[in-house]
Write an enzyme that holds these catalytic residues in place. Sequence first.
Site, PDB file in Angstrom:
ATOM      1  N   CYS A  99      -5.677  11.085   3.183  1.00  0.00           N
ATOM      2  CA  CYS A  99      -6.183   9.712   3.141  1.00  0.00           C
ATOM      3  C   CYS A  99      -6.494   9.360   1.697  1.00  0.00           C
ATOM      4  O   CYS A  99      -7.307  10.031   1.047  1.00  0.00           O
ATOM      5  CB  CYS A  99      -7.436   9.546   4.004  1.00  0.00           C
ATOM      6  N   HIS A 127     -12.123  -0.630   5.243  1.00  0.00           N
ATOM      7  CA  HIS A 127     -12.553  -1.145   3.938  1.00  0.00           C
ATOM      8  C   HIS A 127     -12.704  -2.649   4.016  1.00  0.00           C
ATOM      9  O   HIS A 127     -12.032  -3.319   4.806  1.00  0.00           O
ATOM     10  CB  HIS A 127     -11.571  -0.768   2.824  1.00  0.00           C
ATOM     11  N   GLY A 154      -2.323  -6.463   9.246  1.00  0.00           N
ATOM     12  CA  GLY A 154      -1.731  -6.160   7.951  1.00  0.00           C
ATOM     13  C   GLY A 154      -2.429  -5.059   7.186  1.00  0.00           C
ATOM     14  O   GLY A 154      -2.300  -4.954   5.964  1.00  0.00           O
TER      15      GLY A 154
HETATM   16  P1  5GP Z   1      -5.233  -3.329   3.196  1.00  0.00           P
HETATM   17  O1  5GP Z   1      -3.847  -3.874   3.027  1.00  0.00           O
HETATM   18  O2  5GP Z   1      -5.209  -1.996   3.928  1.00  0.00           O
HETATM   19  O3  5GP Z   1      -6.225  -4.287   3.745  1.00  0.00           O
HETATM   20  O4  5GP Z   1      -5.766  -3.048   1.731  1.00  0.00           O
HETATM   21  C1  5GP Z   1      -5.485  -1.877   0.999  1.00  0.00           C
HETATM   22  C2  5GP Z   1      -5.765  -2.189  -0.434  1.00  0.00           C
HETATM   23  O5  5GP Z   1      -5.850  -0.965  -1.129  1.00  0.00           O
HETATM   24  C3  5GP Z   1      -4.686  -3.031  -1.120  1.00  0.00           C
HETATM   25  O6  5GP Z   1      -5.261  -4.244  -1.605  1.00  0.00           O
HETATM   26  C4  5GP Z   1      -4.189  -2.130  -2.240  1.00  0.00           C
HETATM   27  O7  5GP Z   1      -3.899  -2.838  -3.422  1.00  0.00           O
HETATM   28  C5  5GP Z   1      -5.327  -1.149  -2.425  1.00  0.00           C
HETATM   29  N1  5GP Z   1      -4.944   0.167  -2.887  1.00  0.00           N
HETATM   30  C6  5GP Z   1      -3.961   0.963  -2.346  1.00  0.00           C
HETATM   31  N2  5GP Z   1      -3.894   2.129  -3.008  1.00  0.00           N
HETATM   32  C7  5GP Z   1      -4.853   2.083  -3.981  1.00  0.00           C
HETATM   33  C8  5GP Z   1      -5.257   3.011  -4.988  1.00  0.00           C
HETATM   34  O8  5GP Z   1      -4.745   4.123  -5.125  1.00  0.00           O
HETATM   35  N3  5GP Z   1      -6.274   2.616  -5.814  1.00  0.00           N
HETATM   36  C9  5GP Z   1      -6.877   1.393  -5.676  1.00  0.00           C
HETATM   37  N4  5GP Z   1      -7.856   1.117  -6.557  1.00  0.00           N
HETATM   38  N5  5GP Z   1      -6.512   0.504  -4.735  1.00  0.00           N
HETATM   39  C10 5GP Z   1      -5.510   0.841  -3.896  1.00  0.00           C
HETATM   40 ZN    ZN Z   2     -10.304   8.314   4.626  1.00  0.00          ZN
END
Ligand code: 5GP
Ligand code: ZN
Length: 114
Positions: free
Chosen positions: A5, A100, A93
């Site tokens: 993760c 988070h 999405g």
């Molecule tokens: P979701 O699409 O799951 O709501 O949001 C995941 C978020 O995590 C995205 O906005 C993406 O840019 C961010 N993200 C993914 N991998 C990383 C990472 O390794 N570091 C950081 N700081 N953000 C990440």
């Molecule tokens: Zn986790």
Amino acid sequence: MLKDCIFCAIIAGEIPAGKVYEDDYVFAFRDINPQAPVHILVVPKKHIPCALDIDADNAVYVSKCFEAIAKIARAEGLGDGFRVVNNCGVNGGQSVMHLHFHLIGGEKFAEKII
Ligand code: 5GP
Ligand code: ZN
């Protein structure tokens, strides 16, 4: 902590991230692909996959996330307002399956989603 993760790895310090806040329950860091002048991910330190997995036993992590959001928003100068977004599951999405909350702000959003 869950193996493989990416957010658990960030919380554990195994992957670098721009940390903005940490306490016993919450870790917050800047999104790698910001969608607003301020774009911070507020993450529970317990691996809860998504909002469907919130229950009475882990809900303290969620309330602590929102306490942290209030502190971080003030510290980031977002006193005029901001948005908190949670994407859940395939239809929502969600791309990282560790619960988070996106804290976005620093501008007046022209369009409302809801
Ligand atoms: P979701 O699409 O799951 O709501 O949001 C995941 C978020 O995590 C995205 O906005 C993406 O840019 C961010 N993200 C993914 N991998 C990383 C990472 O390794 N570091 C950081 N700081 N953000 C990440
Ligand atoms: Zn986790």
